[in-house]
Write a protein that holds these residues in place. Structure first.
Motif, short mmCIF file in Angstrom:
data_model
loop_
_atom_site.label_atom_id
_atom_site.label_comp_id
_atom_site.label_asym_id
_atom_site.label_seq_id
_atom_site.Cartn_x
_atom_site.Cartn_y
_atom_site.Cartn_z
N ALA A 105 0.85 -1.20 0.00
CA ALA A 105 0.00 0.00 0.00
C ALA A 105 0.89 1.25 0.00
O ALA A 105 0.68 2.18 -0.79
N ASP A 106 1.89 1.26 0.87
CA ASP A 106 2.81 2.40 0.92
C ASP A 106 3.56 2.57 -0.39
O ASP A 106 3.74 3.69 -0.88
N ALA A 107 3.98 1.45 -0.97
CA ALA A 107 4.71 1.50 -2.25
C ALA A 107 3.82 2.10 -3.34
O ALA A 107 4.28 2.91 -4.16
N GLY A 108 2.55 1.71 -3.36
CA GLY A 108 1.63 2.20 -4.39
C GLY A 108 1.37 3.69 -4.26
O GLY A 108 1.40 4.43 -5.25
N ILE A 109 1.10 4.12 -3.03
CA ILE A 109 0.83 5.55 -2.81
C ILE A 109 2.08 6.37 -3.14
O ILE A 109 2.00 7.40 -3.83
N ALA A 110 3.24 5.88 -2.72
CA ALA A 110 4.49 6.60 -3.01
C ALA A 110 4.77 6.65 -4.51
O ALA A 110 5.22 7.67 -5.03
N ALA A 111 4.46 5.56 -5.22
CA ALA A 111 4.71 5.52 -6.67
C ALA A 111 3.86 6.56 -7.39
O ALA A 111 4.34 7.27 -8.28
N LEU A 112 2.59 6.67 -7.00
CA LEU A 112 1.73 7.69 -7.64
C LEU A 112 2.20 9.09 -7.27
O LEU A 112 2.28 9.98 -8.12
N ALA A 113 2.53 9.28 -6.00
CA ALA A 113 2.94 10.61 -5.54
C ALA A 113 4.23 11.06 -6.21
O ALA A 113 4.47 12.26 -6.35
N ALA A 114 5.06 10.11 -6.63
CA ALA A 114 6.37 10.46 -7.19
C ALA A 114 6.35 10.63 -8.71
O ALA A 114 7.38 10.98 -9.31
N LEU A 115 5.21 10.41 -9.35
CA LEU A 115 5.18 10.50 -10.82
C LEU A 115 5.54 11.92 -11.28
O LEU A 115 4.95 12.88 -10.80
N PRO A 116 6.45 12.03 -12.24
CA PRO A 116 6.78 13.36 -12.77
C PRO A 116 5.67 13.91 -13.66
O PRO A 116 5.42 15.10 -13.70
N ASP A 117 4.97 13.02 -14.37
CA ASP A 117 3.82 13.42 -15.17
C ASP A 117 2.89 12.22 -15.26
O ASP A 117 3.30 11.09 -14.97
N SER A 118 1.65 12.48 -15.67
CA SER A 118 0.68 11.39 -15.70
C SER A 118 1.02 10.36 -16.75
O SER A 118 1.49 10.71 -17.84
N MET A 119 0.77 9.12 -16.42
CA MET A 119 0.91 8.03 -17.39
C MET A 119 -0.42 7.90 -18.13
O MET A 119 -1.42 8.45 -17.71
N ARG A 120 -0.45 7.13 -19.21
CA ARG A 120 -1.74 6.88 -19.87
C ARG A 120 -2.48 5.75 -19.16
O ARG A 120 -3.69 5.70 -19.15
N GLY A 121 -1.72 4.81 -18.62
CA GLY A 121 -2.34 3.66 -17.98
C GLY A 121 -1.96 3.54 -16.52
O GLY A 121 -1.59 4.53 -15.88
N ALA A 122 -2.07 2.31 -16.01
CA ALA A 122 -1.85 2.05 -14.59
C ALA A 122 -0.58 1.23 -14.36
O ALA A 122 -0.17 0.46 -15.22
N MET A 123 -0.01 1.41 -13.18
CA MET A 123 1.06 0.51 -12.73
C MET A 123 0.40 -0.70 -12.10
O MET A 123 -0.56 -0.55 -11.34
N VAL A 124 0.92 -1.87 -12.36
CA VAL A 124 0.41 -3.08 -11.72
C VAL A 124 1.42 -3.50 -10.66
O VAL A 124 2.59 -3.73 -10.96
N LEU A 125 0.97 -3.57 -9.40
CA LEU A 125 1.86 -3.94 -8.31
C LEU A 125 1.41 -5.24 -7.65
O LEU A 125 0.21 -5.51 -7.53
#
Ligand code: WAQ
Ligand code: MG
Length: 252
Positions: A105-125
């Motif tokens: 959960a922490d990894a997922g929230i941190a990954a979104l918060a750290a994005l430099p710009d929006s992706m078109r799709g989703a990260m799968v964790l």
């Protein structure tokens, strides 16, 4: 006969390749609604708050009726939050309740918060380790080819619950398909529209948990994380997300 209508709009690329994503949308509608829906999408692409698109593409394609699958609409519930920090704490709790480890959960929230710009799709964790499982880099995995099975009925239901507008409409359909995926544990999402700060945690177990604030107003970076059970077959998962046509049904 049903038709898939898809729009994507970007700015600064070359004939739609590269550039910054501005807006995307998709519907699955009967033939007689194709023109109206396509026009509405073009209007939306041209007037999007993320910026003025210089490339817009609308694609219309017949859907093979034999290939259509159905899944249930997720039930909607609300979590309270007044600040982005509170919202992210609520999201963490919802993810853990849905079966994601605290670490993931922490990894997922941190990954979104750290994005430099929006992706078109989703990260799968991986829902246990938090390790990223897709190999799609800054594109991510797209969930496409879905809509409400009964469009008018769905719009009525959403309006009755005070959930009118494109954002909830599209997000709840997408989250319902994502939650019905093989291996699905939970999803975390917040919008890339600068003024739209509401997001959600979706899960097959509890449904669609709306969180009123997950980011600061004005932030143009949003994203999605799909958490899956360890050992989920990623080839089958991506095929389900991108190629299966799924209509979302309101079930009693
Ligand atoms: N498949 C996978 N990821 C996607 C897709 C898709 N089809 N569409 C968008 N994303 C990712 C992408 O990284 C975007 O930057 C991010 O999600 C956010 O997309 O009030 O508006 O379309 O209940 O900006 C949620 C709350 C609104 C709605 C979500 O997302 C409500 C929203 P957006
Ligand atoms: Mg958006």
């Amino acid at each position: 006969m049903l038709y898939s209508v898809k729009m994507r709009a970007s700015r600064g690329g070359r004939r739609g390749v590269g550039g910054r994503h501005i807006s995307g949308a998709e519907r699955i509608v009967p033939e007689e609604r194709v023109d109206e829906v396509a026009a509405a999408m073009l209007y939306r692409a041209r007037t999007h708050e993320r910026g003025k698109a210089d490339f817009m593409q609308v694609r219309v394609e017949a859907v093979d009726p034999a290939a259509i699958r159905y899944c249930p609409l997720l039930p909607v519930y609300d979590r309270a939050a007044e600040t982005a920090a509170e919202g992210r704490r609520a999201a963490r709790e919802e993810l853990i309740r849905a079966g994601v480890s605290a670490q993931a959960a922490d990894a997922g929230i941190a990954a979104l918060a750290a994005l430099p710009d929006s992706m078109r799709g989703a990260m799968v964790l991986d829902s246990e380790t938090g390790e990223r499982l897709d190999d799609q880099k800054e594109r991510g995995v797209r969930c496409t080819n879905m809509d409400a099975a009964d469009s008018a009925g769905y719009d009525q239901l959403m309006a009755a619950r005070g959930l009118g507008g494109d954002h909830p409409r599209e997000a709840l359909v997408l989250a319902s398909k994502v939650a019905a995926a093989p291996g699905a544990v939970a999803e975390l999402c917040w919008s890339d529209d600068p003024q739209y700060v509401t997001g959600y945690v979706g899960s097959p177990r509890y449904g669609y948990g709306r969180i009123p604030v997950l980011k600061e107003k004005g932030d143009p970076v949003g994203g999605r994380v799909f958490f899956v059970r360890p050992g989920t077959d990623m080839v089958a998962y991506v095929r389900y997300m991108q190629d299966e046509t799924v209509l979302v049904e309101v079930r009693p």
